[in-house]
Design an enzyme around this catalytic site. Structure first.
Site, PDB file in Angstrom:
ATOM      1  N   ARG A 164     -51.709  43.767 -20.034  1.00 29.22           N
ATOM      2  CA  ARG A 164     -50.621  43.206 -20.131  1.00 29.22           C
ATOM      3  C   ARG A 164     -51.442  41.524 -20.703  1.00 29.22           C
ATOM      4  O   ARG A 164     -52.381  41.585 -19.890  1.00 29.22           O
ATOM      5  CB  ARG A 164     -49.622  43.596 -19.409  1.00 29.22           C
ATOM      6  CG  ARG A 164     -49.980  43.580 -18.416  1.00 29.22           C
ATOM      7  CD  ARG A 164     -49.182  43.421 -16.804  1.00 29.22           C
ATOM      8  NE  ARG A 164     -49.077  41.551 -17.300  1.00 29.22           N
ATOM      9  CZ  ARG A 164     -49.932  40.647 -16.986  1.00 29.22           C
ATOM     10  NH1 ARG A 164     -51.346  40.903 -16.241  1.00 29.22           N
ATOM     11  NH2 ARG A 164     -48.991  40.013 -16.997  1.00 29.22           N
ATOM     12  N   ALA A 172     -50.702  37.418 -22.593  1.00 33.30           N
ATOM     13  CA  ALA A 172     -51.353  37.239 -23.515  1.00 33.30           C
ATOM     14  C   ALA A 172     -52.447  37.034 -24.288  1.00 33.30           C
ATOM     15  O   ALA A 172     -52.515  38.207 -25.233  1.00 33.30           O
ATOM     16  CB  ALA A 172     -50.033  35.821 -24.035  1.00 33.30           C
ATOM     17  N   ARG A 227     -46.321  45.057 -29.725  1.00 34.09           N
ATOM     18  CA  ARG A 227     -45.299  44.120 -28.965  1.00 34.09           C
ATOM     19  C   ARG A 227     -45.119  43.084 -29.363  1.00 34.09           C
ATOM     20  O   ARG A 227     -46.048  42.820 -30.221  1.00 34.09           O
ATOM     21  CB  ARG A 227     -46.045  43.595 -27.627  1.00 34.09           C
ATOM     22  CG  ARG A 227     -46.196  44.758 -26.527  1.00 34.09           C
ATOM     23  CD  ARG A 227     -46.446  44.321 -25.362  1.00 34.09           C
ATOM     24  NE  ARG A 227     -45.396  43.738 -24.305  1.00 34.09           N
ATOM     25  CZ  ARG A 227     -45.040  42.696 -23.244  1.00 34.09           C
ATOM     26  NH1 ARG A 227     -46.657  43.099 -22.438  1.00 34.09           N
ATOM     27  NH2 ARG A 227     -44.114  42.915 -22.779  1.00 34.09           N
ATOM     28  N   ASP A 235     -46.525  33.049 -23.168  1.00 31.78           N
ATOM     29  CA  ASP A 235     -46.281  34.517 -24.024  1.00 31.78           C
ATOM     30  C   ASP A 235     -46.975  33.300 -25.320  1.00 31.78           C
ATOM     31  O   ASP A 235     -46.582  34.240 -26.361  1.00 31.78           O
ATOM     32  CB  ASP A 235     -45.702  35.127 -24.112  1.00 31.78           C
ATOM     33  CG  ASP A 235     -46.001  36.229 -22.877  1.00 31.78           C
ATOM     34  OD1 ASP A 235     -45.278  35.770 -21.703  1.00 31.78           O
ATOM     35  OD2 ASP A 235     -46.695  37.118 -23.065  1.00 31.78           O
ATOM     36  N   ASN A 294     -41.761  32.747 -22.281  1.00 30.96           N
ATOM     37  CA  ASN A 294     -42.883  33.560 -21.192  1.00 30.96           C
ATOM     38  C   ASN A 294     -41.789  34.404 -20.621  1.00 30.96           C
ATOM     39  O   ASN A 294     -40.431  34.676 -21.110  1.00 30.96           O
ATOM     40  CB  ASN A 294     -42.608  32.227 -20.203  1.00 30.96           C
ATOM     41  CG  ASN A 294     -43.623  32.935 -19.116  1.00 30.96           C
ATOM     42  OD1 ASN A 294     -44.278  33.410 -19.570  1.00 30.96           O
ATOM     43  ND2 ASN A 294     -43.386  33.090 -17.807  1.00 30.96           N
ATOM     44  N   LYS A 295     -42.592  35.108 -19.076  1.00 30.57           N
ATOM     45  CA  LYS A 295     -41.255  36.268 -19.018  1.00 30.57           C
ATOM     46  C   LYS A 295     -39.729  36.231 -18.703  1.00 30.57           C
ATOM     47  O   LYS A 295     -40.112  34.699 -18.199  1.00 30.57           O
ATOM     48  CB  LYS A 295     -42.434  37.033 -17.532  1.00 30.57           C
ATOM     49  CG  LYS A 295     -41.786  38.091 -16.831  1.00 30.57           C
ATOM     50  CD  LYS A 295     -41.460  39.320 -17.424  1.00 30.57           C
ATOM     51  CE  LYS A 295     -42.372  39.442 -18.158  1.00 30.57           C
ATOM     52  NZ  LYS A 295     -42.828  40.731 -19.382  1.00 30.57           N
TER      53      LYS A 295
HETATM   54  C1  LIG Z   1     -51.711  34.861 -19.847  1.00 29.12           C
HETATM   55  S1  LIG Z   1     -50.308  34.674 -20.351  1.00 29.12           S
HETATM   56  C2  LIG Z   1     -49.267  35.834 -18.726  1.00 29.12           C
HETATM   57  C3  LIG Z   1     -47.980  36.245 -19.753  1.00 29.12           C
HETATM   58  O1  LIG Z   1     -47.470  37.634 -20.285  1.00 29.12           O
HETATM   59  C4  LIG Z   1     -47.208  38.162 -18.966  1.00 29.12           C
HETATM   60  O2  LIG Z   1     -46.260  38.414 -19.699  1.00 29.12           O
HETATM   61  P1  LIG Z   1     -46.485  40.345 -19.526  1.00 29.12           P
HETATM   62  O3  LIG Z   1     -46.456  40.643 -18.384  1.00 29.12           O
HETATM   63  O4  LIG Z   1     -44.939  41.558 -20.761  1.00 29.12           O
HETATM   64  O5  LIG Z   1     -47.380  40.893 -20.603  1.00 29.12           O
HETATM   65  C5  LIG Z   1     -46.061  36.945 -18.662  1.00 29.12           C
HETATM   66  O6  LIG Z   1     -44.499  36.631 -19.552  1.00 29.12           O
HETATM   67  C6  LIG Z   1     -47.222  35.864 -18.321  1.00 29.12           C
HETATM   68  O7  LIG Z   1     -46.867  34.515 -18.303  1.00 29.12           O
END
Ligand SMILES: CSC[C@H]1O[C@H](OP(=O)(O)O)[C@H](O)[C@@H]1O
Length: 364
Positions: free
Chosen positions: A54, A56, A104, A255, A265-266
């Site tokens: 996971r 981006a 995704r 993201d 973002n998250k």
């Molecule tokens: C360096 S990008 C990380 C970015 O991705 C995460 O989402 P996920 O854990 O659902 O893939 C999160 O938004 C992070 O900031």
């Protein structure tokens, strides 16, 4: 990193074009460092979907390697048999791109990487299906290496910027943006690692980041592995920490960033940005240029992934909410450019965040 502090890679490839992809299974961290070996495309799709891999950039890199696996994956062809000709190899690889694009929807790095692989597939002129695999592996490895270098540059630009905050500064971060989320040291975490390596001793407050706890499970683990001071906090503690002056900056990942700088973002990032704005604490986003989507101007147009209710209703190995309760579980939210002090990229810092400044840094 591993529990014994040796360095492990979140993403690695073994062999040549007929090799396989190895992913560190992030759903098992921090209790166990285990791996998933993928020799077919569905394995990669599933790993992305369930967040075994996971972040981006990491999603884009893994998907690029997944396209290499697609060349010899019979499931990618109507016949169900592995490609026997160059044309079948190209058709299978393109089918793998289309399939991986459904894993995704929010991180634009996934679609950027797949479009780059499509560009190679449609123009390559190789004498055999085996050579098609080798050529696509070279492209996936180039994507991987480029991200590693982008992470390092983001670390340099970000630590140049935040060094002015002084030694021992408190910094809040959200979710996970480190080695586990990229092909290198990370984005926001690359800045924190770089500050630490400069002897600036950042005091990191890591949001646990409900519901999947990337902050607690992954960021705290990465920072401790690298000897960076980290305090794990529940997401709702960030506001009093900002109010009391314990943190002088916030830095997060991204993201998808639009042409005007609106940033997906998250989930929880937007609220953190509002709190930082209220308390006059600078709020930075760290991301490579591959996270920008200049085809979109406004953040309201970014597709936001909806995930299952069980991620919220189940915790600690049991149900923690009534049966049949209504649940809303978007994986991301959008922070408007007006709440972002600067965006740290491998090319430099965009600040103030305007469409003109974004296009000047990222491209037309
Ligand atoms: C360096 S990008 C990380 C970015 O991705 C995460 O989402 P996920 O854990 O659902 O893939 C999160 O938004 C992070 O900031």
């Amino acid at each position: 990193m591993s529990q014994d502090n040796t360095t492990v890679a979140a993403i690695s490839w073994t062999g040549h074009g007929d090799g396989f992809l190895t992913l560190l299974d992030q759903t098992r961290l921090p209790e166990a460092v285990t791996y998933v070996n993928c020799d077919n495309v569905e394995c990669v799709w599933q790993a992305i979907k369930k967040l075994a891999v996971r972040g981006a950039p990491a999603i884009g890199i893994s998907a690029a390697y997944g396209v290499v696996l697609g060349v010899r994956d019979g499931a990618m062809l109507p016949s169900g048999a592995a490609a026997a000709t160059v044309e079948e190899a190209k058709q299978a690889a393109l089918a793998a791109c289309d399939y991986l694009a459904t894993s995704r929807p929010t991180a634009v790095n996934l679609f950027w990487a797949l479009d780059r692989m499509r560009g190679v597939i449609t123009t390559l002129d190789e004498p055999s299906s085996g050579r098609v695999g080798e050529r696509l592996l070279a492209e996936a490895q180039a994507i991987h290496e480029a991200d590693r270098l982008q992470c390092a540059a983001i670390g340099r630009h970000g630590s140049d910027l935040l060094e002015a905050l002084g030694s021992g500064v408190g910094i809040v971060t959200h979710c996970n943006t480190g080695m586990l989320a990229t092909g290198g040291d990370g984005t926001a975490l690359a800045v924190l690692f770089a500050l630490s390596e400069r002897g600036m001793k950042p005091q990191v407050f890591a949001d646990e980041t409900r519901p999947l706890l990337q902050g607690a499970r992954l960021t705290a683990w990465e920072l401790m592995q690298r000897g960076v001071d980290v305090t794990l906090i529940c997401d709702s503690m960030a506001a009093p920490i900002l109010r009391d002056g314990k943190a002088k900056a916030v830095i997060v990942g991204a993201d998808r960033i639009t042409a005007r700088g609106d940033t997906a973002n998250k989930i929880g990032t937007y609220g953190l940005a509002v709190q930082a704005h209220y308390h006059k604490v600078p709020f930075y986003v760290a991301a490579p240029t591959t996270t920008f989507d200049l085809t979109i101007t406004f953040g309201s147009d970014i597709p936001i992934e909806q995930r299952t209710p069980e991620e919220i209703t189940n915790a600690f190995g049991r149900r923690t909410a009534p049966e049949d309760v209504q649940v809303d579980n978007p994986a991301f939210d959008v922070t408007p450019a007006e709440l972002i002090t600067g965006i740290i990229t491998e090319r430099g810092v965009i600040s103030p965040v305007t469409e003109e400044a974004v296009r000047a840094m990222i491209g037309a």
